[in-house]
Design a protein around this motif. Structure first.
Motif, short mmCIF file in Angstrom:
data_model
loop_
_atom_site.label_atom_id
_atom_site.label_comp_id
_atom_site.label_asym_id
_atom_site.label_seq_id
_atom_site.Cartn_x
_atom_site.Cartn_y
_atom_site.Cartn_z
N ILE A 1 -10.58 1.52 6.13
CA ILE A 1 -9.19 1.09 6.04
C ILE A 1 -8.38 1.61 7.24
O ILE A 1 -7.44 0.98 7.70
N PHE B 1 1.32 -3.67 1.91
CA PHE B 1 0.70 -3.71 3.24
C PHE B 1 -0.18 -4.94 3.39
O PHE B 1 -0.09 -5.67 4.38
N GLY B 2 -1.02 -5.18 2.39
CA GLY B 2 -1.90 -6.35 2.44
C GLY B 2 -1.11 -7.64 2.52
O GLY B 2 -1.40 -8.52 3.34
N LEU B 3 -0.08 -7.74 1.70
CA LEU B 3 0.76 -8.94 1.71
C LEU B 3 1.44 -9.12 3.07
O LEU B 3 1.56 -10.23 3.58
N GLU C 1 0.94 4.30 -5.11
CA GLU C 1 -0.06 4.22 -4.04
C GLU C 1 -0.62 2.80 -3.92
O GLU C 1 -0.72 2.25 -2.83
N SER C 2 -0.95 2.19 -5.06
CA SER C 2 -1.54 0.86 -4.96
C SER C 2 -0.48 -0.17 -4.63
O SER C 2 -0.74 -1.15 -3.94
N LEU C 3 0.73 0.04 -5.08
CA LEU C 3 1.82 -0.87 -4.75
C LEU C 3 2.06 -0.86 -3.24
O LEU C 3 2.27 -1.90 -2.61
N MET D 1 0.69 -13.09 9.54
CA MET D 1 -0.26 -14.02 10.16
C MET D 1 0.15 -15.47 9.86
O MET D 1 -0.05 -16.36 10.67
N ARG D 2 0.73 -15.67 8.68
CA ARG D 2 1.11 -17.03 8.30
C ARG D 2 2.33 -17.51 9.09
O ARG D 2 2.37 -18.63 9.57
N LEU E 1 0.33 -8.21 5.95
CA LEU E 1 -0.66 -8.75 6.89
C LEU E 1 -0.75 -10.27 6.74
O LEU E 1 -0.68 -11.02 7.71
N VAL E 2 -0.89 -10.71 5.48
CA VAL E 2 -1.06 -12.14 5.22
C VAL E 2 0.17 -12.92 5.68
O VAL E 2 0.06 -13.95 6.36
N MET F 1 -0.16 -0.17 -0.91
CA MET F 1 -1.23 -0.91 -0.24
C MET F 1 -1.10 -2.41 -0.46
O MET F 1 -1.38 -3.21 0.41
N LEU F 2 -0.61 -2.75 -1.64
CA LEU F 2 -0.41 -4.17 -1.96
C LEU F 2 0.60 -4.78 -1.00
O LEU F 2 0.40 -5.86 -0.43
N ILE G 1 -8.96 -0.73 10.03
CA ILE G 1 -8.20 -1.95 9.77
C ILE G 1 -6.73 -1.74 10.07
O ILE G 1 -6.06 -2.58 10.65
#
Lengths: 307, 257, 353
Positions: C262, C323-325, C316-318, C331-332, C327-328, C320-321, C265
């Motif tokens: 990670i 962060f992932g969103l 913590e997971s929120l 890029m979009r 990225l998406v 990362m969530l 990434i």
């Protein structure tokens, strides 16, 4: 000799799972040249959905085997929907973007799915319900369980069905044509969007089946389990020659066997210096070595520079 | 006329190449003399581009070989060909799309310059001088092909004709002895083709030998000193345009079967 | 307002310099933790600009960059800690760390760089995992890395008697350890910015960009693509090695979990999100992706409490969530990154019309 045979059996089982997951990678890569990093997460969600569905059905009093089957059906459906949604929402808008763009999106989706799964299923290990009595068979000194036999059989059947689909149906022909050349295929009346969506949906269904089997095999599941599995399955796909269905299957099985033998013998080979916890490095070492000597993979066709 | 000529610039000896069962080149032998414009024509699929790719090291021939400027060419090393003095353009233009026109030509100087990483980081006098020379040469070349006003535009935004010119300028930046043009007139209208003809003629007059692969027979016959015709991978004839034009086999190859 | 021109003027540079000097002291008002976050932001700027040479300039997709960082970090940790009882000086360790990372890059790159780009991605990814597995397990039978526990009590950076850990009085100011590292890191970051800028507009840099754009055409004009790709890859690896050494010294502690995929990434995301190949964009990406998660870390919990009166999701997971969103979505909607180079931006606007 006993260890050898035993490790071959174990490798075959693990390899069938790799092969199923590798097919998902190789289909998408073959058709659109994308490493779908989120595929491992689809597999993980397949496992977790099965746990939830089968677990609650068993609690409701359904016979265990039936509940397991229902769980698997649910997993396949959820994963197909997920695969379709991934393509539609995340990748399709980027069809003509630079090469790195969809790859980053794939990584992003992988992170999103992992963390969504963690919110839904929590960060602890979940136990997979045992569907089958742990029967032990013995053949020529190697032991294997009912679940191992079933994994190999189900994988073989699923892969057979996939080959029939790809080589005997109109959709399969459209898929092969698109993999050859999307522009020409679309001129010939192939609906490329539908073909790509189909590749994602079918790949995800295979992934779901693999997810159920991983769960049933190890009887444990976790929101991070998809990552390493996906990575190795992708390695298997490259090993066999990416884009090539038979290559993904053989690559998967080969990788499973190499890993199992490696784990069984690494201690002896290194005089006890390295132990079986180095199992995970074999996949990558093999990958690097294969790419050095046969860049197109073991069963891939030679792809020259396109001038 | 051949008595006073030294060794040819490029000599192909029995070059053969097959893809699977298809024989793309069947023992093609030909020679290109210094200072001439040499045309290579033939119907579609006759093996022109394959010949080109073998010569520039993109393909490894299955038989035969090339002698360039007196020494053999190493097969399968397309980056070596440029160093030896062979530059090429591509049938389907291959520019560095996200670099400016000027940068495209500057990068063409790579093989004739030497600055390394340390030079770039420390910007010593030699590196700065070299860099200035590269830039000047590139500007001059853009002038030469008449697209100097597009210097700062990204290559992929240039018009089709300008992209062709830019590709030629980039090839010239490598100081080639032999400039190979792969169907440079493809997709051009009559005016553009005429301008291209003048440009090619000018390049030859300035001392560069040219190998021209072309579909446009009129352009080839009007421009080339000698012409070779390929058909089904085999050399039909190699002679001056007047002779080639009247050759029965050539006429058949183009009209026939 | 034209930021580019402003920052090139003398006044602009002076303002920027003053801001950079004042920053760690302002941040310290919120506690030394914020200075540490600042340090990491700059360390990531350094890392991201190192990777920018590989990904942004040469167009090579390196997903195992963090492995080179790990090589540098463990080199420092092993040569300057009580673990082996070695306490070598910085001028010895840093070059060794960079050299080893570079060597690893060459060994890994030479077989793979002649292949298609996607294979490089997967091989580097695999290499990253191999390094992590070794770090985790090389504690027996000979204890080299001390396994998952990691190595502690690592020497800080020091020049002679001047140590970067602990508080020192400088011109009557009390300067804390993190603040001293801040200035060291700023100096390193400026160095790597200069290297990036100069390489970008050099013969080598242009050749890298040509390879990125069209490898066959690059070969046709005489560029030895394999050697140049190897050069980019090895340079990136060396930068990773240097950053790892500093990280080790700054933390005083390393363990394998700092070098997970990670992290690779994250750094790649900094380069791509910011604006691949565009230095200010990469800096923005690095700062944003270091500071934003920290803000989310402190902000997400209280925000949920305020909005819903209870914790709905694990912060913590929120984090990362989100962060992932991000990225998406970037890029979009901004495929060239948040701050692409001016030429590219102009292009995008032109095609938009």
């Amino acid at each position: 000799m006993d260890i050898f045979l035993q490790q071959i059996v174990n490798g075959l089982v693990q390899g069938s799972i790799y092969a199923l997951v590798a097919l998902g990678y190789t289909m998408v890569y073959g058709i659109m040249g994308l490493i779908n990093f989120a595929h491992g997460e689809v597999v993980m969600i397949g496992t977790l959905v099965t746990i939830t569905v089968a677990g609650s059905l068993i609690k409701a009093g359904m016979p265990v085997a039936l509940a397991g089957l229902a769980g698997m059906m649910a997993a396949v459906l959820v994963c197909m929907a997920l695969g379709w949604a991934l393509e539609r929402v995340a990748y399709r808008p980027l069809r003509h973007a630079p090469r790195l763009t969809p790859l980053i999106t794939a990584i992003g989706m992988s992170i999103v799915l992992q963390n969504l799964a963690m919110m839904v299923w929590g960060r602890n290990y979940l136990t997979f319900p045992s569907f089958l009595p742990s029967v032990d068979f013995e053949l020529a000194g190697a032991h294997f369980t009912a679940i191992q036999v079933i994994i190999v059989l189900v994988s073989a059947a699923t892969m057979g069905a996939l080959l029939l689909l790809v080589y005997r149906t109109k959709l399969g022909m459209a898929m092969r044509a698109t993999a050859q050349n999307p522009a020409v295929a679309s001129l010939m009346g192939v609906n490329v969007n539908r073909v790509i969506a189909a590749a994602f949906i079918i790949g995800s269904a295979l992934g779901a089946v693999a997810g159920v089997m991983v769960g049933a095999y190890y009887e444990i599941a976790h929101y991070q389990m998809g990552f390493m599995l996906g990575l190795k399955a992708f390695t298997a796909a490259v090993l066999g020659g990416i884009g090539n269905l038979a290559g993904a299957m053989l690559g998967g099985i080969l990788l499973g066997i190499i890993e199992a033998l490696g784990a069984g013998y690494i201690g002896d080979l290194t005089g006890g210096f390295l132990g079986s916890h180095y199992q995970d490095i074999f996949a990558f070492v093999v990958l690097i070595v294969v790419l050095m000597f046969k860049p197109s993979g073991l069963f891939g066709e030679k792809s020259g520079d396109r001038a | 006329m051949s008595a006073n000529l030294p060794t040819p610039l490029l000599e192909a000896r029995a070059v053969a190449k097959h893809f699977g069962g298809v024989k793309a080149l069947r023992d093609v032998s030909l020679s290109i003399r210094r200072g001439e414009i040499y045309g290579l024509i033939g119907p579609n699929g006759a093996g022109k581009t394959t010949f080109f790719n073998c010569m520039t090291g993109l393909y490894v021939p299955d038989g035969g070989g090339f002698t360039f400027d007196g020494t053999p060419l190493v097969a399968d090393a397309s980056d070596k060909a440029a160093a030896r003095g062979i530059a090429r353009t591509f049938q389907n233009i291959r520019l560095f799309g996200n670099m400016t026109a000027l940068e495209n030509v500057m990068v063409g100087r790579h093989v004739r310059t030497r600055a390394g990483v340390l030079g770039a980081i420390f910007q010593n006098a030699a590196t700065r001088a070299e860099e200035a020379a590269i830039r000047q040469k590139a500007i001059d070349l853009l002038h030469y092909v008449r697209i100097e006003e597009r210097a700062d535009d990204l290559a992929r935004n240039l018009s089709y004709g300008d992209q062709r010119r830019l590709e030629i300028a980039r090839a010239l930046a490598t100081d080639p002895k032999l400039l190979c043009l792969d169907e440079p007139a493809a997709g051009m209208n009559a005016t553009e083709t005429e301008q291209l003809r003048e440009l090619i003629d000018g390049i030859r007059r300035d001392g560069t030998t040219i190998l021209l692969i072309e579909h446009d027979v009129k352009l080839v016959m009007g421009l080339c000193d000698r012409v070779a015709v390929l058909d089904y991978g085999a050399l039909l004839i190699e002679d001056v345009p007047a002779v080639v034009q009247k050759d029965q086999r050539v006429i058949e190859a183009y009209l026939g079967a | 307002m034209n930021f580019g021109r402003f920052f090139r003027s003398t006044v602009g540079i002076a303002t920027l310099a003053a801001l950079l000097v004042a920053l760690p002291f302002v941040a310290a008002m919120g506690g030394q933790a914020w200075v540490r976050i600042l340090d990491f932001a700059i360390l990531y700027v350094f890392l991201a600009l190192g990777l920018n040479i590989v990904v942004g300039l040469a167009g090579l997709l390196d997903l195992g960059y963090i492995a080179f960082y790990a090589v540098g970090a463990y080199t420092w940790a092993l040569l300057a800690s009580p673990h082996f009882g070695l306490h070598w000086p910085i001028w010895a360790i840093l070059p060794i760390g960079a050299g080893l990372a570079c060597l690893a890059g060459v060994v890994l790159g030479s077989p793979t760089l002649k292949l298609r780009g996607d294979y490089l991605a997967i091989v580097t990814l695999g290499f990253g995992e191999i390094v992590r597995i070794f770090l985790n397990n090389l504690n027996a039978p000979i204890n080299v890395t001390n396994g998952p526990q990691g190595i502690t009590l690592i020497d800080p950076v020091s020049f002679g008697a001047f140590k970067f850990s602990g508080t020192t009085q400088i011109f009557g100011f009390a300067v804390s350890g993190p603040q001293k590292y801040y200035f060291l890191l700023i100096a390193l970051a400026i160095l790597v910015i200069i290297i990036n800028l100069r390489l970008q507009n050099s013969r080598i840099g242009r050749a890298w960009q040509a390879i990125r754009e069209d490898e066959i055409a690059a070969k046709a004009i005489g560029i030895n693509t394999r050697n140049l790709k190897l050069l980019a890859f090895a340079m990136g690896a060396s930068f990773g090695g240097v950053a790892g050494g500093i990280f080790s010294a700054m933390q005083g502690f390393v363990s394998p979990e700092s070098f997970s995929l990670i992290e690779s990434i994250m750094i790649l995301a900094m380069v791509v999100l910011g604006g691949m190949g565009h230095i200010p964009g990469v800096i923005l990406g690095a700062v944003l992706l270091t500071v934003l998660p920290e803000v989310l870390r402190y902000g997400v919990g209280p925000l949920q409490m305020a909005l819903f009166g209870k914790m709905l999701a694990d912060p913590e997971s929120l984090r990362m969530l989100v962060f992932g969103l991000a990225l998406v979505l970037v890029m979009r909607f901004k495929p060239a990154g948040l701050w692409p180079s001016p030429v590219r931006r102009r292009e995008l606007q032109e095609t938009g019309k």
